[in-house]
Design an enzyme around this catalytic site. Structure first.
Site, PDB file in Angstrom:
ATOM      1  N   TRP A  16      34.177  52.108  36.681  1.00 42.89           N
ATOM      2  CA  TRP A  16      32.988  52.495  37.467  1.00 42.89           C
ATOM      3  C   TRP A  16      33.308  53.670  38.395  1.00 42.89           C
ATOM      4  CZ3 TRP A  16      32.076  50.652  42.927  1.00 42.89           C
ATOM      5  CH2 TRP A  16      30.800  50.953  43.396  1.00 42.89           C
ATOM      6  N   GLN A  36      33.935  60.959  38.529  1.00 45.07           N
ATOM      7  CA  GLN A  36      34.873  61.490  39.541  1.00 45.07           C
ATOM      8  C   GLN A  36      36.088  62.170  38.936  1.00 45.07           C
ATOM      9  OE1 GLN A  36      36.724  58.413  41.898  1.00 45.07           O
ATOM     10  NE2 GLN A  36      37.756  59.847  43.257  1.00 45.07           N
ATOM     11  N   ASP A  50      37.159  46.689  31.637  1.00 48.25           N
ATOM     12  CA  ASP A  50      35.755  46.413  31.964  1.00 48.25           C
ATOM     13  C   ASP A  50      34.999  47.718  32.178  1.00 48.25           C
ATOM     14  OD1 ASP A  50      33.730  44.237  33.161  1.00 48.25           O
ATOM     15  OD2 ASP A  50      33.688  45.994  34.479  1.00 48.25           O
ATOM     16  N   TYR A 103      27.467  52.961  33.648  1.00 50.78           N
ATOM     17  CA  TYR A 103      28.468  53.763  34.359  1.00 50.78           C
ATOM     18  C   TYR A 103      28.445  55.197  33.812  1.00 50.78           C
ATOM     19  CZ  TYR A 103      30.464  49.322  36.074  1.00 50.78           C
ATOM     20  OH  TYR A 103      30.654  48.099  36.661  1.00 50.78           O
ATOM     21  N   TRP A 130      35.142  42.213  41.489  1.00 46.04           N
ATOM     22  CA  TRP A 130      35.151  43.676  41.599  1.00 46.04           C
ATOM     23  C   TRP A 130      35.424  44.141  43.026  1.00 46.04           C
ATOM     24  CZ3 TRP A 130      31.022  46.056  44.302  1.00 46.04           C
ATOM     25  CH2 TRP A 130      29.775  45.409  44.331  1.00 46.04           C
ATOM     26  N   SER A 131      35.938  45.366  43.070  1.00 41.73           N
ATOM     27  CA  SER A 131      36.330  46.014  44.328  1.00 41.73           C
ATOM     28  C   SER A 131      37.281  45.159  45.172  1.00 41.73           C
ATOM     29  CB  SER A 131      35.103  46.426  45.148  1.00 41.73           C
ATOM     30  OG  SER A 131      34.344  47.399  44.479  1.00 41.73           O
ATOM     31  N   PRO A 132      38.378  44.688  44.583  1.00 44.09           N
ATOM     32  CA  PRO A 132      39.337  43.887  45.370  1.00 44.09           C
ATOM     33  C   PRO A 132      40.021  44.701  46.467  1.00 44.09           C
ATOM     34  CG  PRO A 132      40.250  44.412  43.195  1.00 44.09           C
ATOM     35  CD  PRO A 132      38.805  44.827  43.171  1.00 44.09           C
ATOM     36  N   GLN A 149      48.016  54.725  40.923  1.00 43.31           N
ATOM     37  CA  GLN A 149      47.366  53.577  41.591  1.00 43.31           C
ATOM     38  C   GLN A 149      47.411  52.339  40.692  1.00 43.31           C
ATOM     39  OE1 GLN A 149      43.460  55.195  42.358  1.00 43.31           O
ATOM     40  NE2 GLN A 149      44.121  56.305  44.184  1.00 43.31           N
ATOM     41  N   ASN A 179      49.141  48.911  41.818  1.00 44.28           N
ATOM     42  CA  ASN A 179      48.335  47.706  42.065  1.00 44.28           C
ATOM     43  C   ASN A 179      48.663  46.555  41.110  1.00 44.28           C
ATOM     44  OD1 ASN A 179      47.291  49.473  43.889  1.00 44.28           O
ATOM     45  ND2 ASN A 179      45.202  49.441  43.125  1.00 44.28           N
TER      46      ASN A 179
HETATM   47  P1  NDP Z   1      38.789  48.870  43.828  1.00 46.54           P
HETATM   48  O1  NDP Z   1      38.470  48.096  45.051  1.00 46.54           O
HETATM   49  O2  NDP Z   1      40.040  48.563  43.090  1.00 46.54           O
HETATM   50  O3  NDP Z   1      38.746  50.414  44.237  1.00 46.54           O
HETATM   51  C1  NDP Z   1      39.287  51.374  43.390  1.00 46.54           C
HETATM   52  C2  NDP Z   1      39.435  52.706  44.099  1.00 46.54           C
HETATM   53  O4  NDP Z   1      40.192  52.555  45.299  1.00 46.54           O
HETATM   54  C3  NDP Z   1      40.205  53.683  43.242  1.00 46.54           C
HETATM   55  O5  NDP Z   1      39.374  54.338  42.315  1.00 46.54           O
HETATM   56  C4  NDP Z   1      40.812  54.594  44.282  1.00 46.54           C
HETATM   57  O6  NDP Z   1      39.795  55.488  44.707  1.00 46.54           O
HETATM   58  C5  NDP Z   1      41.143  53.613  45.417  1.00 46.54           C
HETATM   59  N1  NDP Z   1      42.476  53.014  45.267  1.00 46.54           N
HETATM   60  C6  NDP Z   1      42.832  52.010  44.426  1.00 46.54           C
HETATM   61  N2  NDP Z   1      44.143  51.730  44.541  1.00 46.54           N
HETATM   62  C7  NDP Z   1      44.632  52.551  45.487  1.00 46.54           C
HETATM   63  C8  NDP Z   1      45.927  52.726  46.031  1.00 46.54           C
HETATM   64  N3  NDP Z   1      46.944  51.991  45.626  1.00 46.54           N
HETATM   65  N4  NDP Z   1      46.087  53.663  47.007  1.00 46.54           N
HETATM   66  C9  NDP Z   1      45.040  54.411  47.404  1.00 46.54           C
HETATM   67  N5  NDP Z   1      43.789  54.310  46.902  1.00 46.54           N
HETATM   68  C10 NDP Z   1      43.578  53.367  45.958  1.00 46.54           C
HETATM   69  O7  NDP Z   1      37.649  48.682  42.755  1.00 46.54           O
HETATM   70  P2  NDP Z   1      36.318  49.501  42.327  1.00 46.54           P
HETATM   71  O8  NDP Z   1      35.387  49.580  43.472  1.00 46.54           O
HETATM   72  O9  NDP Z   1      36.720  50.760  41.670  1.00 46.54           O
HETATM   73  O10 NDP Z   1      35.739  48.518  41.241  1.00 46.54           O
HETATM   74  C11 NDP Z   1      36.586  48.121  40.171  1.00 46.54           C
HETATM   75  C12 NDP Z   1      35.797  47.748  38.974  1.00 46.54           C
HETATM   76  O11 NDP Z   1      34.929  46.662  39.258  1.00 46.54           O
HETATM   77  C13 NDP Z   1      34.851  48.819  38.437  1.00 46.54           C
HETATM   78  O12 NDP Z   1      35.511  49.808  37.697  1.00 46.54           O
HETATM   79  C14 NDP Z   1      33.925  47.998  37.581  1.00 46.54           C
HETATM   80  O13 NDP Z   1      34.555  47.687  36.365  1.00 46.54           O
HETATM   81  C15 NDP Z   1      33.773  46.740  38.436  1.00 46.54           C
HETATM   82  N6  NDP Z   1      32.559  46.789  39.272  1.00 46.54           N
HETATM   83  C16 NDP Z   1      31.547  45.933  38.929  1.00 46.54           C
HETATM   84  C17 NDP Z   1      30.375  45.917  39.629  1.00 46.54           C
HETATM   85  C18 NDP Z   1      29.300  44.980  39.210  1.00 46.54           C
HETATM   86  O14 NDP Z   1      28.180  45.075  39.707  1.00 46.54           O
HETATM   87  N7  NDP Z   1      29.569  44.079  38.298  1.00 46.54           N
HETATM   88  C19 NDP Z   1      30.149  46.808  40.782  1.00 46.54           C
HETATM   89  C20 NDP Z   1      31.279  47.649  41.088  1.00 46.54           C
HETATM   90  C21 NDP Z   1      32.441  47.609  40.359  1.00 46.54           C
HETATM   91  P3  NDP Z   1      40.085  56.982  45.252  1.00 46.54           P
HETATM   92  O15 NDP Z   1      41.462  57.392  44.803  1.00 46.54           O
HETATM   93  O16 NDP Z   1      38.995  57.791  44.653  1.00 46.54           O
HETATM   94  O17 NDP Z   1      39.961  56.877  46.727  1.00 46.54           O
END
Ligand code: NDP
Length: 321
Positions: A22, A28, A50, A55, A206-208, A291, A295
């Protein structure tokens, strides 16, 4: 290598760190970086992926399908979703009507380059379509072999209970729920998790990392780092809910907890959701391969009770419950 957990009471095992695309693939990040992230996930032992048709308006499914080309299909678990409109948006291009569900699965399979998805998920609950109609469409999709299992996303406990009862009558079973869940967002704990436990569903959360906020890279009172989600033209609006002075200040204090465990803050955040035994997988996103590599190391970490209590104390009332 991440550990595996069963998805609900099914026999399907998924990698407890699952990779999602996503806001990143088709948007991005450039396609070559997206492919590098997928390969970093595979290299780290992640086999569960996933995505969703919506998306990047279908591009994310295409990019993921391309990145997975050449992999042994039986060694992957591929998940996608249906609900929101894609393309120009005709009258029947959204929701969970039989028409939209049956048409959407075919589009998703084509873009993903596969004959079936392992899990097909209702991305939201559709108030305007009879649940019986949606569940019958899902039953048919399972019978046709286009999806092996069915799940839901962001459904309430009552919606899960109703959908589960119908699915059993129709000869299949809902096995998963995909909600938002992190140290900062614990809304599912009171109802969705107990109901899911009772009925045999598990959570794919999602978004852990709270979209990057729990990595600790956003400092209170300072500009967001270049290239981060908070600076992305499309993605920045979703992260705003966490970008308050109070949240960012408290997140900095979590570093001491991560240090005690020898973890980075992002690893602590991913490990934290996996302490909940109804969670089958932490669904991580990544804008760069490093990342993913970082993670995934959260798999198998045990956070002692006193440190869980310390986390609660630090975050206090900024947590959404
Ligand atoms: P995360 O909370 O894992 O956030 C991911 C983002 O955080 C990365 O793209 C990066 O962004 C930043 N990040 C991750 N790890 C690190 C690190 N070690 N150091 C620094 N920055 C880090 O999850 P998402 O919000 O991306 O969601 C994950 C998945 O969940 C989605 O891809 C989708 O599959 C699902 N989802 C489902 C939804 C639903 O309604 N069912 C809604 C939303 C998500 P950056 O580098 O750009 O800052």
């Amino acid at each position: 290598m991440p550990n595996y957990r069963f998805l609900g009471n099914s026999g399907l095992k998924i990698s407890e760190i699952t990779y999602g695309n996503w806001l990143t693939h088709g948007s991005q990040v450039e396609n070559d970086v997206a492919t590098q992230c997928v390969h970093a996930a595979l290299d780290a032992g992640i086999t569960t992926f996933d995505t969703a048709d919506v998306y990047a308006n279908t591009k994310a499914e295409q990019v993921l399908g391309d990145a997975l080309k050449g992999q042994r299909r039986e060694s992957l678990e591929i998940f996608t979703k249906v609900y929101w409109p894609t393309g120009p948006g005709g009258a029947n291009d959204s929701g969970l009507s039989r028409k939209h569900v049956m048409e959407s699965i075919d589009g998703s399979l084509k873009r993903l380059g596969t004959d079936y998805v392992d899990l097909y998920q209702a991305h939201r609950f559709d108030q305007s379509t009879p649940l019986e109609e949606t569940m019958q469409a899902f039953a048919d999709i399972v019978r046709q072999g286009k999806a092996l299992y069915i799940g839901v996303s962001e459904w309430t406990a009552d919606q899960i209970r109703a959908g589960h009862a119908l699915s059993k009558e129709l000869g299949f079973q809902l096995i998963s729920s995909q909600p938002q869940y992190s140290m900062l967002w614990r809304v599912i704990e009171d109802e969705v998790v107990p109901t899911s436990r009772e009925l045999g569903l598990s959570q794919i959360v999602w978004s852990p990392v709270a979209q990057g906020v729990l990595s600790g890279k956003y400092l209170p009172g300072q500009p967001a780092p270049a290239g981060s989600r908070a600076t992305d033209a499309n993605g920045s609006r979703f992260i705003q809910q966490f970008m308050t002075e109070d949240v960012l200040t408290r997140v900095q204090q979590l570093k001491a907890v991560a240090d005690e465990l020898g973890l980075t803050q992002a690893q602590l955040a991913v490990a934290w959701v996996l302490q909940n035994d109804n969670v089958a997988a932490a669904l991580i996103g990544a804008s760069r391969p490093e990342q993913v590599a970082e993670n995934v190391k959260a798999s198998g970490v045990v956070i002692p009770a006193e440190l869980l209590a310390k986390i609660d104390e630090i975050l206090g009332d900024v947590v959404e419950r």
